[in-house]
Design an enzyme around this catalytic site. Structure first.
Site, short mmCIF file in Angstrom:
data_model
loop_
_atom_site.label_atom_id
_atom_site.label_comp_id
_atom_site.label_asym_id
_atom_site.label_seq_id
_atom_site.Cartn_x
_atom_site.Cartn_y
_atom_site.Cartn_z
N LYS A 103 -0.54 -0.56 -13.16
CA LYS A 103 -0.81 -0.18 -11.77
C LYS A 103 -2.14 0.55 -11.71
CE LYS A 103 1.16 3.38 -9.30
NZ LYS A 103 0.12 4.04 -8.48
N ASP A 156 -2.61 -0.64 -6.16
CA ASP A 156 -1.88 0.27 -5.26
C ASP A 156 -2.87 1.06 -4.41
OD1 ASP A 156 0.00 2.05 -4.18
OD2 ASP A 156 0.12 3.26 -6.00
N LYS A 175 -2.64 1.07 -0.86
CA LYS A 175 -1.93 1.51 0.36
C LYS A 175 -2.80 1.43 1.61
CE LYS A 175 1.00 4.83 -2.16
NZ LYS A 175 0.35 4.98 -3.47
N ASP A 219 -4.95 0.66 8.50
CA ASP A 219 -6.07 0.72 9.46
C ASP A 219 -5.75 -0.28 10.57
OD1 ASP A 219 -8.69 1.02 10.65
OD2 ASP A 219 -9.45 1.62 8.69
N THR A 235 7.31 9.28 -1.07
CA THR A 235 8.39 10.10 -1.61
C THR A 235 8.02 11.60 -1.57
OG1 THR A 235 7.54 9.47 -3.77
CG2 THR A 235 9.56 8.41 -3.07
N ARG A 250 3.11 9.37 -15.96
CA ARG A 250 3.00 10.43 -16.98
C ARG A 250 4.00 10.36 -18.13
NH1 ARG A 250 2.78 14.70 -12.29
NH2 ARG A 250 4.01 12.97 -11.44
O1 C5P Z 1 3.36 10.02 -13.30
P1 C5P Z 1 4.41 9.41 -12.39
O2 C5P Z 1 5.46 8.59 -13.13
O3 C5P Z 1 5.02 10.42 -11.45
O4 C5P Z 1 3.58 8.37 -11.51
C1 C5P Z 1 4.13 7.68 -10.43
C2 C5P Z 1 3.10 6.80 -9.80
O5 C5P Z 1 3.66 6.17 -8.65
C3 C5P Z 1 1.84 7.52 -9.31
O6 C5P Z 1 0.74 6.63 -9.48
C4 C5P Z 1 2.11 7.76 -7.84
O7 C5P Z 1 0.93 7.80 -7.09
C5 C5P Z 1 2.92 6.51 -7.49
N1 C5P Z 1 3.78 6.66 -6.33
C6 C5P Z 1 4.79 7.60 -6.24
N2 C5P Z 1 5.58 7.68 -5.11
C7 C5P Z 1 5.37 6.85 -4.09
C8 C5P Z 1 4.36 5.87 -4.16
C9 C5P Z 1 3.58 5.82 -5.30
O8 C5P Z 1 5.01 8.37 -7.19
N3 C5P Z 1 6.16 6.90 -3.03
#
Ligand code: C5P
Length: 232
Positions: A32, A59, A61, A64, A119, A211
């Protein structure tokens, strides 16, 4: 498209991203690319990762007016990614325009997914800031249905909402779920999490993990653990 684990490559440089991906010598994870990396490294990083044989979820998003989104999507179309997304809050006409812009001349296109509610937005901010006086789950389901009406392929949602989205929109409607953590791992700033195994049981089609993989002592081992839990 088959179920899969997607690694969120939230790095701010091409060098760091490619050095990270170089560690995966015997597999090609689905990657991603989010705003941070895209704004730092530009379309070239998408092309480079694609050339290396990875599938890509871009990603960005988009949100507009329909004409602007359609034109932006027609630029992204030429990057030949596998999945990309828009905000469902942009309305059904905006999502329809996004889909039109993404279509190649032969009618094929990347999967197009809608973000329902982030979220990071909780009930309090939904009501106070966005002035939406409905329970979060109803809002998510309504936005998912709007995405389906617009002809999109699925939504980004919490794994806790995946089953309800499938019930409302059908099994074929994809759920891509961030907020996934190993049972023995740190949840960091994610509020409502599931393990890869639980996300599988909930019916998620793709899990997004950042992460827990990118910051693991051994990212390849962490990725393989996620794949094993989610896919087997
Ligand atoms: O590090 P982590 O597992 O929390 O990363 C989650 C990824 O998913 C990040 O790139 C974050 O921007 C993305 N994301 C999210 N919640 C959303 C949409 C995207 O955590 N609702």
């Amino acid at each position: 498209m088959a179920k899969d684990v997607i690694i969120a490559c939230d790095f701010n440089s091409k060098e760091e991203t490619l050095a990270f991906l170089d560690r995966f010598t015997d597999c090609k994870p689905f990657v991603k690319i989010g705003m941070e990396l895209f704004y730092a490294a530009g379309p070239e990083i998408v092309k480079e990762i694609k050339q290396r044989g990875h599938k890509i979820f871009l990603d960005l998003k988009l949100h507009d007016i329909p004409n602007t989104v359609k034109k932006a999507m027609s630029v992204l179309r030429d990057l030949d990614v596998d999945i990309t997304n828009v905000h469902a809050a942009g309305t059904i006409p905006m999502m329809e325009a996004a889909k039109e812009g993404l279509c190649r001349s032969d009618g094929s296109r990347a999967l197009l997914i809608a973000v329902t509610q982030l979220t990071s937005t909780d009930q309090e901010h939904l009501e106070k800031d966005l002035w939406i006086q409905k329970p979060m789950e109803e809002v998510v389901m309504h936005y998912a249905q709007n995405a389906q009406i617009a002809g999109l392929d699925g939504v980004v949602c919490s794994p806790l909402e995946a089953a309800a989205v499938h019930e409302r929109c059908g099994k074929e409607f994809l759920t891509i779920t961030p907020g996934v953590r190993f049972a023995d791992g740190d949840v960091q700033d994610q509020k409502r999490v599931m393990t890869p195994k639980q996300a599988k049981a909930a019916g998620s089609d793709y899990i997004v993990m950042g992460r827990p993989i990118t910051q693991a002592d051994d990212p390849v081992e962490a990725y393989k653990r996620a794949v094993k839990e989610f896919l087997s």
